[in-house]
Design a protein around this motif. Structure first.
Motif, PDB file in Angstrom:
ATOM      1  N   GLN A  34       0.936  18.827  24.776  1.00 54.06           N
ATOM      2  CA  GLN A  34       1.648  19.433  25.899  1.00 54.06           C
ATOM      3  C   GLN A  34       3.001  18.769  26.121  1.00 54.06           C
ATOM      4  O   GLN A  34       4.028  19.438  26.270  1.00 54.06           O
ATOM      5  CB  GLN A  34       0.804  19.306  27.166  1.00 54.06           C
ATOM      6  N   HIS A  35       3.024  17.441  26.134  1.00 57.58           N
ATOM      7  CA  HIS A  35       4.277  16.728  26.359  1.00 57.58           C
ATOM      8  C   HIS A  35       5.248  16.909  25.187  1.00 57.58           C
ATOM      9  O   HIS A  35       6.465  17.034  25.385  1.00 57.58           O
ATOM     10  CB  HIS A  35       4.001  15.244  26.595  1.00 57.58           C
ATOM     11  N   THR A  40      10.156  19.470  22.771  1.00 60.85           N
ATOM     12  CA  THR A  40      10.645  20.341  21.706  1.00 60.85           C
ATOM     13  C   THR A  40      11.315  21.579  22.274  1.00 60.85           C
ATOM     14  O   THR A  40      12.406  21.983  21.837  1.00 60.85           O
ATOM     15  CB  THR A  40       9.486  20.756  20.787  1.00 60.85           C
ATOM     16  N   ASN A  41      10.686  22.186  23.263  1.00 58.83           N
ATOM     17  CA  ASN A  41      11.181  23.441  23.816  1.00 58.83           C
ATOM     18  C   ASN A  41      12.483  23.270  24.592  1.00 58.83           C
ATOM     19  O   ASN A  41      13.379  24.112  24.526  1.00 58.83           O
ATOM     20  CB  ASN A  41      10.118  24.062  24.722  1.00 58.83           C
ATOM     21  N   TYR A  42      12.587  22.167  25.318  1.00 59.72           N
ATOM     22  CA  TYR A  42      13.713  22.003  26.232  1.00 59.72           C
ATOM     23  C   TYR A  42      14.813  21.067  25.731  1.00 59.72           C
ATOM     24  O   TYR A  42      15.934  21.129  26.233  1.00 59.72           O
ATOM     25  CB  TYR A  42      13.207  21.490  27.578  1.00 59.72           C
ATOM     26  N   ALA A  52      10.032  20.894  14.560  1.00 59.62           N
ATOM     27  CA  ALA A  52       9.122  20.301  15.543  1.00 59.62           C
ATOM     28  C   ALA A  52       8.048  21.299  15.955  1.00 59.62           C
ATOM     29  O   ALA A  52       6.870  20.933  16.114  1.00 59.62           O
ATOM     30  CB  ALA A  52       9.903  19.822  16.761  1.00 59.62           C
ATOM     31  N   PHE A  53       8.421  22.562  16.129  1.00 59.73           N
ATOM     32  CA  PHE A  53       7.424  23.575  16.474  1.00 59.73           C
ATOM     33  C   PHE A  53       6.423  23.773  15.338  1.00 59.73           C
ATOM     34  O   PHE A  53       5.222  23.967  15.572  1.00 59.73           O
ATOM     35  CB  PHE A  53       8.101  24.904  16.807  1.00 59.73           C
ATOM     36  N   SER A  83       6.378  30.047  20.918  1.00 61.56           N
ATOM     37  CA  SER A  83       7.638  29.314  21.034  1.00 61.56           C
ATOM     38  C   SER A  83       8.380  29.300  19.710  1.00 61.56           C
ATOM     39  O   SER A  83       9.618  29.368  19.671  1.00 61.56           O
ATOM     40  CB  SER A  83       7.361  27.885  21.494  1.00 61.56           C
ATOM     41  N   THR A  84       7.648  29.211  18.612  1.00 59.61           N
ATOM     42  CA  THR A  84       8.271  29.259  17.292  1.00 59.61           C
ATOM     43  C   THR A  84       8.923  30.615  17.064  1.00 59.61           C
ATOM     44  O   THR A  84      10.040  30.694  16.531  1.00 59.61           O
ATOM     45  CB  THR A  84       7.233  28.988  16.192  1.00 59.61           C
ATOM     46  N   ALA A  85       8.247  31.669  17.481  1.00 59.11           N
ATOM     47  CA  ALA A  85       8.826  33.007  17.358  1.00 59.11           C
ATOM     48  C   ALA A  85      10.134  33.108  18.126  1.00 59.11           C
ATOM     49  O   ALA A  85      11.125  33.657  17.641  1.00 59.11           O
ATOM     50  CB  ALA A  85       7.832  34.053  17.859  1.00 59.11           C
TER      51      ALA A  85
END
Length: 215
Positions: A34-35, A40-42, A52-53, A83-85
């Motif tokens: 989760q962390h 990775t996302n932000y 990373a994804f 998120s990868t998409a």
């Protein structure tokens, strides 16, 4: 109703951000995932983010296997795939979106209330954001039904209310969107997701600005 365009020969738009949720105590190995997802996302971009994804998807698949296909692990695998998409874009995003949908459906079949309605919310957001037939599986009706089910599970959740408000805004239902956005604004924060809460608050504020122009 506003017409939304999510696909062109050059661009495939999925979620720019996805929800991040509290992990059940029964699945402690998901907390590091989760962390890592939040960072990775932000905080990453471009090829570094995609790499990373990809690593997160691999980790999530291991957890799915180790947990014997638990609903929690399947949900986080789907979040990583979605998120990868979003990061990948283009036609190459379709396979990740479809895989995410399948894993969310598997999670919901096992436990509809998994992670306080997380799987329902993410699946609803996918139906809302992806193109419809014949390009992909997007459907406003299915999205709305899933959002409502998620809110039955977690009526005061920040993410559940924000994503439904966003959906209503896109549908031109501004008064209803405001009601659910206000719920998102008043939702309690969670100690184990500070970065995600900060970014979600920014998104809530941005949607509020859009709604203010419609008043």
């Amino acid at each position: 109703m506003q017409k939304k365009i999510f696909f062109s020969p050059f661009l495939f738009i999925l979620l720019t951000t996805l929800s991040i949720f509290t992990v059940h105590a029964s699945t402690p190995d998901l907390l590091p995932l989760q962390h890592a997802w939040a960072k990775t996302n932000y905080e990453l971009e471009g090829e570094a983010q995609l790499e990373a994804f990809s690593a997160l998807i691999a980790q999530a698949k291991v957890l799915v296997e180790q947990s014997e296909n638990s609903a929690e692990a399947l949900t986080w695998l789907a979040i990583s795939q979605s998120s990868t998409a979003s990061a990948k874009g283009g036609l190459g995003a379709l396979d990740f979106a479809e895989s995410a949908k399948e894993n969310l459906e598997r999670a919901i079949d096992k436990e509809e209330t998994v992670l306080d309605g997380t799987a329902l919310t993410v699946l609803a957001a996918l139906y809302h954001k992806v193109p419809g037939w014949p390009v992909s599986f997007g459907s406003g009706k299915k999205a709305e039904n899933l959002f409502k089910r998620a809110l039955e599970v977690n009526p005061h959740g920040m993410d559940q209310n924000f994503f439904y408000a966003e959906y209503l805004f896109d549908e031109g239902e501004y008064k209803e969107a405001q009601a659910f956005l206000t719920r998102a604004q008043n939702a309690p924060e969670k100690a184990n997701r500070p970065l995600a809460d900060e970014k979600r608050r920014e998104e809530i504020a941005a949607l509020q600005e859009k709604l203010n122009t419609k008043a």
